[in-house]
Design a protein around this motif. Sequence first.
Motif, short mmCIF file in Angstrom:
data_model
loop_
_atom_site.label_atom_id
_atom_site.label_comp_id
_atom_site.label_asym_id
_atom_site.label_seq_id
_atom_site.Cartn_x
_atom_site.Cartn_y
_atom_site.Cartn_z
N THR A 136 10.79 -3.96 5.11
CA THR A 136 9.72 -3.76 4.12
C THR A 136 8.42 -3.38 4.80
O THR A 136 7.75 -2.41 4.41
CB THR A 136 9.53 -5.03 3.28
N ALA A 137 8.05 -4.12 5.85
CA ALA A 137 6.78 -3.86 6.52
C ALA A 137 6.82 -2.55 7.30
O ALA A 137 5.87 -1.76 7.27
CB ALA A 137 6.43 -5.01 7.44
N ASP A 138 7.93 -2.31 8.02
CA ASP A 138 7.98 -1.16 8.91
C ASP A 138 8.29 0.16 8.20
O ASP A 138 7.94 1.23 8.71
CB ASP A 138 9.04 -1.38 10.00
N VAL A 139 8.96 0.09 7.06
CA VAL A 139 9.35 1.32 6.37
C VAL A 139 8.61 1.47 5.04
O VAL A 139 7.86 2.43 4.86
CB VAL A 139 10.89 1.35 6.14
N ILE A 140 8.80 0.54 4.13
CA ILE A 140 8.21 0.69 2.80
C ILE A 140 6.68 0.69 2.87
O ILE A 140 6.02 1.58 2.33
CB ILE A 140 8.71 -0.42 1.85
N ASP A 141 6.11 -0.32 3.53
CA ASP A 141 4.65 -0.41 3.59
C ASP A 141 4.05 0.77 4.34
O ASP A 141 3.05 1.36 3.89
CB ASP A 141 4.23 -1.72 4.25
N ARG A 142 4.65 1.14 5.46
CA ARG A 142 4.11 2.29 6.21
C ARG A 142 4.19 3.58 5.42
O ARG A 142 3.33 4.46 5.55
CB ARG A 142 4.88 2.45 7.53
N SER A 143 5.24 3.71 4.61
CA SER A 143 5.44 4.96 3.88
C SER A 143 4.39 5.19 2.80
O SER A 143 4.32 6.29 2.24
CB SER A 143 6.82 4.98 3.24
N MET A 144 3.57 4.18 2.52
CA MET A 144 2.52 4.38 1.52
C MET A 144 1.36 5.20 2.07
O MET A 144 0.54 5.71 1.30
CB MET A 144 2.01 3.02 1.04
N THR A 145 1.30 5.34 3.40
CA THR A 145 0.22 6.13 4.00
C THR A 145 0.73 7.31 4.81
O THR A 145 0.04 8.33 4.91
CB THR A 145 -0.65 5.24 4.91
N VAL A 146 1.90 7.19 5.42
CA VAL A 146 2.47 8.31 6.18
C VAL A 146 3.95 8.40 5.88
O VAL A 146 4.60 7.39 5.57
CB VAL A 146 2.27 8.14 7.70
N PRO A 147 4.54 9.60 5.97
CA PRO A 147 5.99 9.69 5.78
C PRO A 147 6.72 8.98 6.92
O PRO A 147 6.30 9.05 8.08
CB PRO A 147 6.26 11.20 5.78
N ILE A 180 11.19 8.72 3.93
CA ILE A 180 10.65 7.77 2.96
C ILE A 180 9.16 8.03 2.83
O ILE A 180 8.43 8.03 3.82
CB ILE A 180 10.89 6.31 3.40
N PHE A 181 8.70 8.26 1.59
CA PHE A 181 7.28 8.49 1.35
C PHE A 181 6.91 7.83 0.03
O PHE A 181 7.64 7.97 -0.96
CB PHE A 181 6.96 9.98 1.32
N GLN A 182 5.80 7.11 0.06
CA GLN A 182 5.35 6.37 -1.11
C GLN A 182 6.44 5.43 -1.63
O GLN A 182 6.64 5.25 -2.83
CB GLN A 182 4.90 7.33 -2.22
N GLY A 183 7.19 4.86 -0.69
CA GLY A 183 8.21 3.88 -1.04
C GLY A 183 9.51 4.44 -1.55
O GLY A 183 10.40 3.68 -1.94
N GLN A 184 9.69 5.78 -1.53
CA GLN A 184 10.90 6.38 -2.06
C GLN A 184 11.53 7.32 -1.04
O GLN A 184 10.83 7.96 -0.24
CB GLN A 184 10.59 7.18 -3.34
#
Length: 312
Positions: free
Chosen positions: A51-62, A121-125
């Motif tokens: 969650t932290a490394d992929v989903i959260d990061r993807s909210m600002t960078v792909p 993954i970008f913006q959680g998707q």
Amino acid sequence: MADFSRPGSLYGAIDLGARKQALEAQARREAAGPQAASSASIVEVTEETFTADVIDRSMTVPVVLDLWSPRSPGSVQLSPVLEKVVGDLGGRAVLARVNVDGSPQIAQALRVQAVPTVLAIFQGQAVTGFQQVLPEQEVRRWLDELMGAVEQFYQANPGARPPAAEGEQEAPAGPPADPDLLAAEQAIDDGDLDAAAAAYERLLARVPGDEDARMGLAGVNLMRRTADADPADVQRRAQDASDIDAQLLAADLEMLSGDVDRAFERVIAVVKRASGDERDRARRHLLGLFAALPAEDPSLVKARRALASALF
């Protein structure tokens, strides 16, 4: 967002040149020490950190998600390519690596059917991806299209652009690629293997020690030799150890599938059994396979010793 996945190039299941990149990447990591991965925007992801490394990061960078396994030859080929092309973005994207053997729940949640699998993954998707080994040029093209789509998103939603992204500069360009090397890569993409071979041969005539050209030419020759092969028929014929044509063709197919050690072992076995012209033919064929790998490749080093033992 559009699906940017692309069909594989004529390299099929393996880009032999990526073995060179894998060795170079390993050397860089060993030289740089344990902090190298973080400085290159690369993170190793587990079920606990997803969650932290992929989903959260993807909210600002792909986030480019590399789902891999150490048991997969394709993963060994593709992972260093991803490391290189994402690293060249200078922090505008993150490479997140998931060993599916150690984190099977991630693979199950993402419905991963095979490895390697790459998802953006970008913006959680998950917005795009592919499930095959691609040469560096194809991976760069895929990533360029992803970054273009991300930029379009920010243009349509300027408030979503993270402050750190403002004023970012492109990473400095490296030295220009040799025109014959570019011509060979384009010919491969166009399906013209003869033109690709000619371009590599021109480069080798000018620079006899160019490793990329040597490996490229050997790879093209592999593809030309196997272009019309029926794998099922070759497998059937290869049951006869005395059918040297079948043994050498089976080794070519194994090489292209990524089973390099098995390909070498097969031809060395022919060298041990054969004599005279047939033995010399098998030896020369093996040297042609050797040319497809970087000189420091561990499989090549081991096979050279085995060949020497078989000959002497």
